[in-house]
Design a protein around this motif. Structure first.
Motif, PDB file in Angstrom:
ATOM      1  N   ILE A  20      81.827  25.793  76.233  1.00 24.82           N
ATOM      2  CA  ILE A  20      83.571  25.433  74.835  1.00 24.82           C
ATOM      3  C   ILE A  20      84.115  26.918  75.654  1.00 24.82           C
ATOM      4  N   ASN A  21      83.237  27.582  75.508  1.00 27.41           N
ATOM      5  CA  ASN A  21      84.522  29.307  75.553  1.00 27.41           C
ATOM      6  C   ASN A  21      83.401  30.429  76.805  1.00 27.41           C
ATOM      7  N   SER A  22      82.824  29.489  77.463  1.00 30.30           N
ATOM      8  CA  SER A  22      82.612  30.292  78.609  1.00 30.30           C
ATOM      9  C   SER A  22      83.340  29.669  80.087  1.00 30.30           C
ATOM     10  N   GLY A  23      84.003  30.839  81.162  1.00 28.83           N
ATOM     11  CA  GLY A  23      84.267  30.257  82.036  1.00 28.83           C
ATOM     12  C   GLY A  23      83.732  31.192  83.448  1.00 28.83           C
ATOM     13  N   ARG A  59      80.987  19.641  80.074  1.00 25.54           N
ATOM     14  CA  ARG A  59      82.601  20.231  79.555  1.00 25.54           C
ATOM     15  C   ARG A  59      82.953  21.111  80.869  1.00 25.54           C
ATOM     16  N   ASP A  69      82.223  34.519  82.765  1.00 26.55           N
ATOM     17  CA  ASP A  69      81.336  34.211  82.048  1.00 26.55           C
ATOM     18  C   ASP A  69      79.772  34.437  82.756  1.00 26.55           C
ATOM     19  N   SER A 111      77.971  28.570  76.685  1.00 26.37           N
ATOM     20  CA  SER A 111      78.583  27.438  75.857  1.00 26.37           C
ATOM     21  C   SER A 111      79.399  27.019  76.957  1.00 26.37           C
TER      22      SER A 111
END
Length: 423
Positions: free
Chosen positions: A73-76, A108, A79, A71
């Motif tokens: 939204i919460n993956s860099g 995003r 990841d 996702s």
């Protein structure tokens, strides 16, 4: 049972997938890709709750490929690299088919995050499937976009959404045990805004505590208003709030505009998403009533793209207030709509000979460009001549709005064209 209804009845095969026949129908492009065993990297673009994640899962299952998901939204970047390493190790274990990496809300991802995907996509370590609610031309970097096919998922129509409700009533082990009558569905469809996930969440809320339920418009509105947070806590008001924001600016209410702007800012909305909507509005709803609005909106988009939160909120507020207070006109928006409709209805009408380009002797011999009157050779740089094809001459596409600047346009057009266009 804690699993939401939308998850319990999520389609598992292309046959169960409702809508998008241009992609997954008998002769759909994705259907053919799966049959041939060739899945390109692709971007699924469409509104929320339309089934993008579901479709990605189905593609993986029916093409017999390992499936990894991230996702935005919460993956860099870290990841992303970890998943790519796993995919590289699994490559070859599934009949030489490279794994699918699904990225939800890929719009995003930052440029550096998208850059980190390029090598894996180029070398075929993964087949990328990205899902986005935003135009990928704006939000996906050109290098990555050029390596992907973009497929548009259309919003569900009324029949699709009602079919989803009947599927839930028939196939879900909990819902199917209840006696449910869909007497009226207009309110249910309206509050779900075409979002299938939202529709099913609301539907489950309505029937959760009853074994015998009759769905009516009144019942839906009463219960939904009392339980708004329960079905909207995951941010599904995204499009409702931006709609209220735009309509408040269009309606010249800066107070409401700033309120909805604050709602989006507090919810962590993308600054470019907000600025882009104001850029569109500046032309669609203000236009030539105040051309400076488009300049300010464009500068706002550029500024917030560089600055970001938290300071970007000030620039967004300034622009929203300016646009709300500006004179309004949708004349340009209406004009191009009329012109496009005329083109669709009449096709490629012949360009008047005096307006045609004549770069060769043959074209000059055919009278291309003959009798064209060069406006700058005449008083006030204007001369009366016909510019439209003869089949549609005198057709009015642009009707000036009722505001000081466009009233000046109207007077100028009257002076120049007399009664030709009826101004």
């Amino acid at each position: 049972m804690n699993e939401p209804l939308a998850e319990r009845i999520r389609p598992k095969t292309l046959e169960d997938y409702i809508s998008q026949q241009h992609l997954v129908g008998k002769n759909g492009i994705l259907t053919n890709h799966i049959k041939q065993g060739i899945i390109p990297s692709l971007i699924l673009w469409g509104p929320p709750g339309i089934g993008k994640t579901t479709l990605a899962n189905i593609i993986a299952v029916e093409s017999n490929r390992p499936f990894y998901t991230l996702s935005a939204i919460n993956s860099g970047v870290k990841d992303i690299r970890e998943v790519i390493e796993k995919a590289k190790k699994s490559d070859g274990l599934f009949t030489q088919k490279n794994p699918i990496l699904f990225i939800d809300e890929i719009h995003r991802f930052s440029k550096s995050q998208q850059d980190s995907l390029l090598g894996a996509v180029e070398k075929g370590w993964v087949t990328l499937i990205g899902a986005t609610t935003e135009n990928p031309s704006f939000e996906v970097i050109p290098a990555l976009l050029s390596r992907c096919q973009v497929y548009i998922l259309n919003a569900f129509d009324k029949d699709d959404l009602i079919a989803l409700l009947y599927r839930a009533m028939k196939k879900d082990e909990v819902i199917s045990q209840k006696k449910i009558k869909l007497k009226e569905t207009d309110a249910l469809l309206q509050v779900s805004s075409g979002d299938a996930r939202k529709l099913l969440n609301i539907f489950e809320l309505l029937v959760a505590s009853e074994d015998k339920v009759t769905i009516t418009n009144k019942m839906v509105l009463e219960k939904v208003q009392k339980n708004t947070v329960r079905y909207d806590k995951t941010g599904e008001q995204h499009y409702d709030i931006i709609s209220a924001f735009i309509k408040s600016i269009r309606g010249s209410d800066p107070n409401a505009a700033v309120y909805y702007l604050a709602r989006m800012i507090e919810g962590g909305e993308d600054v470019k998403f907000i600025a882009r909507r104001m850029l569109i509005l500046a032309s669609e709803d203000i236009g030539n009533a105040n051309p400076t609005a488009l300049i300010l909106a464009n500068n706002t988009f550029q500024a917030v793209s560089v600055i970001g939160y938290p300071e970007a909120r000030i620039i967004l507020s300034q622009c929203a207030i300016y646009l709300a207070n500006s004179a309004k006109s949708n004349a340009s928006y209406t004009a191009i709509g009329k012109a496009q409709q005329m083109v669709r209805e009449t096709g490629d009408l012949s360009i008047p000979l005096h307006l045609r380009n004549a770069p060769t002797k043959l074209m000059k011999d055919l009278n291309y460009g003959e009798n064209y009157q060069y406006a700058h050779n005449y008083s006030n740089n204007f001369v009366t001549q016909e510019f439209l094809p003869k089949e549609i001459n005198n057709t009015v596409f642009y009707e000036p709005g009722d505001n000081p600047r466009e009233n000046q346009f109207r007077e100028l057009l009257k002076k120049r064209w007399k009664n030709k266009y009826g101004y």
